[in-house]
Design an enzyme around this catalytic site. Structure first.
Site, PDB file in Angstrom:
ATOM      1  N   ARG A 125       0.829  -1.229   0.000  1.00 34.83           N
ATOM      2  CA  ARG A 125       0.000   0.000   0.000  1.00 34.83           C
ATOM      3  C   ARG A 125       0.855   1.268   0.000  1.00 34.83           C
ATOM      4  NH1 ARG A 125      -2.942  -3.251   3.536  1.00 34.83           N
ATOM      5  NH2 ARG A 125      -4.742  -4.153   2.478  1.00 34.83           N
ATOM      6  N   LYS A 147       3.012  11.716 -11.153  1.00 33.33           N
ATOM      7  CA  LYS A 147       2.100  10.909 -11.971  1.00 33.33           C
ATOM      8  C   LYS A 147       2.776   9.583 -12.287  1.00 33.33           C
ATOM      9  CE  LYS A 147      -0.847  14.208 -14.373  1.00 33.33           C
ATOM     10  NZ  LYS A 147      -1.213  14.773 -15.682  1.00 33.33           N
ATOM     11  N   GLU A 189       8.736  18.944 -25.159  1.00 32.13           N
ATOM     12  CA  GLU A 189       8.199  19.262 -23.821  1.00 32.13           C
ATOM     13  C   GLU A 189       8.944  20.448 -23.197  1.00 32.13           C
ATOM     14  OE1 GLU A 189       5.576  18.105 -22.249  1.00 32.13           O
ATOM     15  OE2 GLU A 189       5.141  16.114 -23.059  1.00 32.13           O
ATOM     16  N   LYS A 231       7.645  23.293 -13.720  1.00 27.93           N
ATOM     17  CA  LYS A 231       6.672  22.243 -13.400  1.00 27.93           C
ATOM     18  C   LYS A 231       6.350  22.258 -11.905  1.00 27.93           C
ATOM     19  CE  LYS A 231       5.178  17.623 -14.114  1.00 27.93           C
ATOM     20  NZ  LYS A 231       5.270  16.338 -14.751  1.00 27.93           N
ATOM     21  N   GLU A 241      -4.286  17.752 -10.284  1.00 28.35           N
ATOM     22  CA  GLU A 241      -4.820  18.209 -11.575  1.00 28.35           C
ATOM     23  C   GLU A 241      -6.299  18.562 -11.526  1.00 28.35           C
ATOM     24  OE1 GLU A 241      -3.044  16.251 -15.000  1.00 28.35           O
ATOM     25  OE2 GLU A 241      -4.828  16.723 -16.162  1.00 28.35           O
ATOM     26  N   ARG A 245      -2.870  22.523 -12.916  1.00 29.74           N
ATOM     27  CA  ARG A 245      -2.013  21.496 -13.511  1.00 29.74           C
ATOM     28  C   ARG A 245      -2.437  21.139 -14.927  1.00 29.74           C
ATOM     29  NH1 ARG A 245       0.900  16.340 -10.501  1.00 29.74           N
ATOM     30  NH2 ARG A 245       2.052  15.661 -12.338  1.00 29.74           N
ATOM     31  N   ASN A 249      -0.878  20.398 -19.831  1.00 33.14           N
ATOM     32  CA  ASN A 249      -1.342  19.659 -21.015  1.00 33.14           C
ATOM     33  C   ASN A 249      -1.311  20.516 -22.277  1.00 33.14           C
ATOM     34  OD1 ASN A 249      -1.858  17.379 -19.458  1.00 33.14           O
ATOM     35  ND2 ASN A 249      -3.870  18.159 -18.869  1.00 33.14           N
ATOM     36  N   HIS A 252      -1.128  19.081 -25.724  1.00 31.30           N
ATOM     37  CA  HIS A 252      -1.385  17.647 -25.619  1.00 31.30           C
ATOM     38  C   HIS A 252      -2.725  17.212 -26.210  1.00 31.30           C
ATOM     39  CE1 HIS A 252       2.164  17.654 -23.154  1.00 31.30           C
ATOM     40  NE2 HIS A 252       2.084  16.357 -22.931  1.00 31.30           N
ATOM     41  N   HIS A 256      -2.044  14.471 -28.578  1.00 33.49           N
ATOM     42  CA  HIS A 256      -2.425  13.068 -28.348  1.00 33.49           C
ATOM     43  C   HIS A 256      -3.147  12.495 -29.556  1.00 33.49           C
ATOM     44  CE1 HIS A 256      -2.202  13.087 -23.680  1.00 33.49           C
ATOM     45  NE2 HIS A 256      -1.142  12.522 -24.210  1.00 33.49           N
ATOM     46  N   HIS A 268       6.250  11.186 -28.690  1.00 30.71           N
ATOM     47  CA  HIS A 268       5.368  12.003 -27.849  1.00 30.71           C
ATOM     48  C   HIS A 268       5.725  13.495 -27.942  1.00 30.71           C
ATOM     49  CE1 HIS A 268       2.783  13.149 -24.556  1.00 30.71           C
ATOM     50  NE2 HIS A 268       3.811  13.758 -23.984  1.00 30.71           N
TER      51      HIS A 268
HETATM   52  N1  GLY Z   1       2.999  15.702 -17.724  1.00 31.45           N
HETATM   53  C1  GLY Z   1       1.974  16.508 -17.194  1.00 31.45           C
HETATM   54  C2  GLY Z   1       1.823  16.393 -15.724  1.00 31.45           C
HETATM   55  O1  GLY Z   1       2.670  15.840 -15.062  1.00 31.45           O
HETATM   56  O2  GLY Z   1       0.843  16.841 -15.184  1.00 31.45           O
END
Ligand code: GLY
Length: 367
Positions: A125, A147, A189, A231, A241, A245, A249, A252, A256, A268
């Site tokens: 956990r 993430k 990026e 970031k 997010e 956050r 994107n 993106h 995407h 990407h």
């Molecule tokens: N790559 C976008 C984020 O980490 O929110």
């Protein structure tokens, strides 16, 4: 802190940690892990391309810091970022008898960081993870912010958590072993971050592309650290997010669609580059940004040799875009470059989104 190292503090709500960026700092990973995570056992999770180059150094450093070290190596490649690989990794952590006090060390690019991070988040956990990113994409983006995920047959990163690392060690000398086209791809990026928050970085990248001959490691390290700060500023105020956050994107939504429509043949970062330029053209056509903003974005991506448009059919790109996990019913939040250093989140209907694809994609020759 060594002279070549920059430390960026990330005080995320669920965990505060330091991101260390520098040249030749990989051998400090044991010391950093000891100070940040403690524990008795460390399990290095890596893949078949990166492991043979760097695992020995990381294992030696961890052992010198007093850890009992084990290593799990999975087959490299996005196609292996799946639940089946994750299960093997989790069994490996159990086999190595890691306890709740112990630590996973993720050594590799974005796939490794995502999967090792998810394994750490799930095992018992949740145990700690230290990220040692070896690709530019992982250094400037995926190793920071927590993430972690695996892909499902229905799409990328559909199964995951937010699980912040206890420390990140980004040694830019590891980028020497990265395939040049992969390195260039990741600059998409970097340019995205510059558009989000740093007009001077965008101008510098345009004047002197990051993949140019003789670009010094010290400058790469400075840019990586600056990207991490950009970031960080977003992630600490919106870890999960719910609002700000989403701005990460940028590029993106259409990106995407392009990436999936190309059957993932386009990388990407390159897809984000094209997606951001398409969105900038569409935004300009809608009067949401000035032509100078659009042109600065296109020029910065072009200077790195990244794509600035797509010839893929609009129907196919749009179809993949509508399957995006950021869709909310019949609307989607899109991120629009209002000016360099300032973006806006706009809620659009699917019909409006389709209009943006038509305005922005395949229209680059008119710029
Ligand atoms: N790559 C976008 C984020 O980490 O929110």
């Amino acid at each position: 802190m060594s002279a070549e190292e920059t430390i960026v503090e990330v005080p995320a709500p669920s965990r505060s940690y330091e991101v260390r960026v520098g040249c030749g700092i990989l051998d400090s990973i044991g010391e950093v892990t000891r100070a940040a995570a403690g524990g008795e056992r460390a399990c290095v999770i890596t893949e078949t391309n990166v492991g043979p180059i760097y695992a020995n150094r990381v294992e030696a450093s961890l052992a010198a810091a007093g850890y009992t070290v084990s290593t799990l190596t999975f087959e490299a490649g996005e196609q292996n970022k799946r639940l089946s690989t994750l299960e093997t990794l989790l069994e490996g952590l159990a086999e190595a008898e890691l306890t709740r006090d112990d630590v996973v060390v993720a050594l590799g690019g974005g796939v490794t960081g995502d999967m090792a991070g998810l394994a750490a988040a799930m095992y018992l956990r949740g145990i700690q993870v230290v990220q040692a990113p070896t690709s530019l994409l992982a250094m400037v983006d995926s190793s920071v912010g927590g993430k972690v995920a695996v892909d499902l047959a229905h799409g990328k990163n559909l199964c995951g958590f937010f699980w912040q690392p206890s420390a990140v060690v980004a040694d830019v000398e590891c980028l020497h072993s990265i395939d040049r086209s992969l390195y260039t791809d990741s600059i998409g990026e970097v340019v995205k971050h510059a558009v989000l928050a740093d007009p001077q970085m965008l101008a510098d990248l345009t004047a002197r592309p990051m993949n140019g001959e003789g670009y010094p490691d010290e400058l790469v390290a400075r840019i990586v650290a600056e990207n991490v700060r950009i970031k960080r500023d977003v992630v600490v105020s919106d870890e999960k997010e719910r609002g700000l956050r989403q701005t990460l994107n940028l590029g993106h939504t259409i990106g995407h669609g392009i990436e999936a429509a190309s059957d993932f043949k386009l990388g990407h970062g390159s897809s984000v580059a094209a997606g951001l330029c398409c969105m900038a053209r569409a935004a300009c056509a809608k009067g949401w940004c000035k032509p100078e903003t659009r042109d600065a974005i296109v020029a910065a991506m072009a200077a790195q040799g990244l794509p600035t448009d797509t010839e893929l059919p609009h129907d196919v790109v749009f179809d993949y875009m509508t399957h995006d996990k950021k869709r909310h019913g019949d609307t989607m939040n899109i991120v629009v470059p209002a000016e360099i250093g300032a973006v806006e989140v706009r809620k659009v209907t699917m019909a409006e989104l389709r209009e943006l694809v038509d305005l922005g994609c395949g229209t680059g020759k008119e710029d």
